[in-house]
Design a protein around this motif. Sequence first.
Motif, short mmCIF file in Angstrom:
data_model
loop_
_atom_site.label_atom_id
_atom_site.label_comp_id
_atom_site.label_asym_id
_atom_site.label_seq_id
_atom_site.Cartn_x
_atom_site.Cartn_y
_atom_site.Cartn_z
N SER A 82 0.82 -1.22 0.00
CA SER A 82 0.00 0.00 0.00
C SER A 82 0.85 1.27 0.00
CB SER A 82 -0.95 0.01 1.19
OG SER A 82 -0.24 0.18 2.40
N GLN B 8 2.26 5.78 -2.54
CA GLN B 8 2.64 7.05 -1.91
C GLN B 8 4.09 7.42 -2.25
OE1 GLN B 8 0.60 9.25 0.54
NE2 GLN B 8 2.13 10.36 -0.66
N SER C 250 0.65 17.84 2.66
CA SER C 250 -0.48 17.37 3.48
C SER C 250 -0.18 16.07 4.24
CB SER C 250 -1.75 17.23 2.63
OG SER C 250 -1.47 16.87 1.30
N SER D 149 1.43 13.90 7.19
CA SER D 149 1.79 14.15 8.59
C SER D 149 3.16 13.54 8.91
CB SER D 149 0.73 13.55 9.51
OG SER D 149 1.23 13.44 10.83
N VAL E 277 6.04 7.90 13.98
CA VAL E 277 5.46 6.89 14.87
C VAL E 277 5.30 5.55 14.15
CG1 VAL E 277 3.47 6.31 16.33
CG2 VAL E 277 4.28 8.67 16.22
N TRP F 92 7.65 -4.24 14.94
CA TRP F 92 7.06 -5.44 14.32
C TRP F 92 8.14 -6.31 13.70
CZ3 TRP F 92 2.93 -7.32 15.94
CH2 TRP F 92 1.73 -6.61 16.08
N ALA G 155 4.43 -2.45 19.37
CA ALA G 155 4.36 -2.35 17.91
C ALA G 155 2.92 -2.12 17.47
CB ALA G 155 4.92 -3.61 17.27
N ALA G 156 1.98 -2.91 18.03
CA ALA G 156 0.56 -2.79 17.68
C ALA G 156 0.01 -1.42 18.06
CB ALA G 156 -0.24 -3.89 18.39
N LEU H 297 1.77 1.45 18.51
CA LEU H 297 2.38 2.51 17.69
C LEU H 297 1.81 2.55 16.26
CD1 LEU H 297 6.19 2.58 18.62
CD2 LEU H 297 4.37 4.10 19.39
N THR H 298 1.70 1.37 15.61
CA THR H 298 1.20 1.37 14.23
C THR H 298 -0.27 1.80 14.18
OG1 THR H 298 0.94 -1.04 14.38
CG2 THR H 298 2.88 -0.23 13.22
N SER I 206 -0.44 5.77 15.10
CA SER I 206 0.32 6.60 14.14
C SER I 206 -0.60 7.37 13.19
CB SER I 206 1.30 5.74 13.34
OG SER I 206 0.62 4.89 12.45
N PHE I 207 -1.76 6.79 12.85
CA PHE I 207 -2.66 7.44 11.88
C PHE I 207 -3.41 8.63 12.48
CE2 PHE I 207 -1.90 3.20 10.25
CZ PHE I 207 -1.49 3.50 8.96
N PRO J 42 -2.33 11.40 14.13
CA PRO J 42 -1.81 12.72 13.74
C PRO J 42 -2.20 13.13 12.31
CG PRO J 42 -0.08 11.42 14.77
CD PRO J 42 -1.23 10.50 14.57
N GLN J 43 -2.31 12.13 11.41
CA GLN J 43 -2.75 12.44 10.03
C GLN J 43 -4.22 12.86 10.02
OE1 GLN J 43 -0.77 12.08 6.72
NE2 GLN J 43 -2.37 13.64 6.69
N LYS K 276 -4.31 16.39 11.33
CA LYS K 276 -3.76 17.32 10.33
C LYS K 276 -4.79 17.62 9.24
CE LYS K 276 0.25 17.94 7.26
NZ LYS K 276 1.05 19.01 7.85
N THR L 74 -5.58 17.54 1.48
CA THR L 74 -5.09 16.15 1.32
C THR L 74 -4.32 15.95 0.01
OG1 THR L 74 -7.13 15.47 0.21
CG2 THR L 74 -7.09 15.21 2.61
N ILE M 50 -1.44 13.40 -0.35
CA ILE M 50 -1.73 12.05 0.13
C ILE M 50 -2.19 11.17 -1.03
CG2 ILE M 50 -3.42 10.74 1.52
CD1 ILE M 50 -3.20 13.08 3.58
N MET N 54 -2.87 4.50 -1.99
CA MET N 54 -2.30 3.97 -0.74
C MET N 54 -3.41 3.67 0.26
SD MET N 54 0.16 5.75 2.16
CE MET N 54 -0.26 5.42 3.89
N TYR N 55 -4.33 4.62 0.46
CA TYR N 55 -5.35 4.45 1.50
C TYR N 55 -6.43 3.44 1.11
CZ TYR N 55 -3.11 7.57 4.70
OH TYR N 55 -2.21 8.09 5.58
N LEU O 66 -4.48 0.08 1.66
CA LEU O 66 -4.23 -0.09 3.10
C LEU O 66 -5.52 -0.44 3.85
CD1 LEU O 66 -2.00 0.01 5.25
CD2 LEU O 66 -2.41 2.46 5.48
N ILE P 10 -6.03 -3.74 6.05
CA ILE P 10 -6.35 -3.72 7.49
C ILE P 10 -7.69 -4.46 7.75
CG2 ILE P 10 -6.93 -2.22 9.46
CD1 ILE P 10 -3.94 -2.25 8.87
#
Lengths: 84, 84
Positions: free
Chosen positions: A18, A22, A34, A36, A42, A50, B11-12, B14-15, B18-19, B21-22, B25, B32, B35, B39-40, B43, B47
Amino acid sequence: MNYFEIIGFLAAILTTVSFFPQVIKIYRTRETKSISLTMYIVLTFGILLWLIYGLHLESMPMILANALTLFFLFYILLMKIKYK
Amino acid sequence: MNYFEIIGFLAAILTTVSFFPQVIKIYRTRETKSISLTMYIVLTFGILLWLIYGLHLESMPMILANALTLFFLFYILLMKIKYK
């Protein structure tokens, strides 16, 4: 490999690849406004953990997926710092 | 919980976070442009599959982490579509 293991593998592949679009987008546009910075700092630490966890478990899919993700994240992070 | 299990949990966490702050923002800037939509999209599907895999494994950390991540990703994805 059962049905759910395939789902797990597919999940690992998708979440890893993914980040590639980017990377390409930043490479083409040289633009990261845009995005972050905090997210990528992070996330990079998280993926690094991981990877360590995967090395501990000796899980080759975890090691490969997280090492490749880390590679993409380093690029995005460096370009975010470079282009602001 | 041993040393490596703590690394896995960290790890779990932090990952997942992490999203956030985005999300903040985008919420603040309504912007955007840099961005990657691809990717999103990829992703989010990845997930979603991790969440299904976590439900199958009955792993509460995986379920919670991926459900929360999915929530952040949906917001980023919707705002990316809205603001282009």
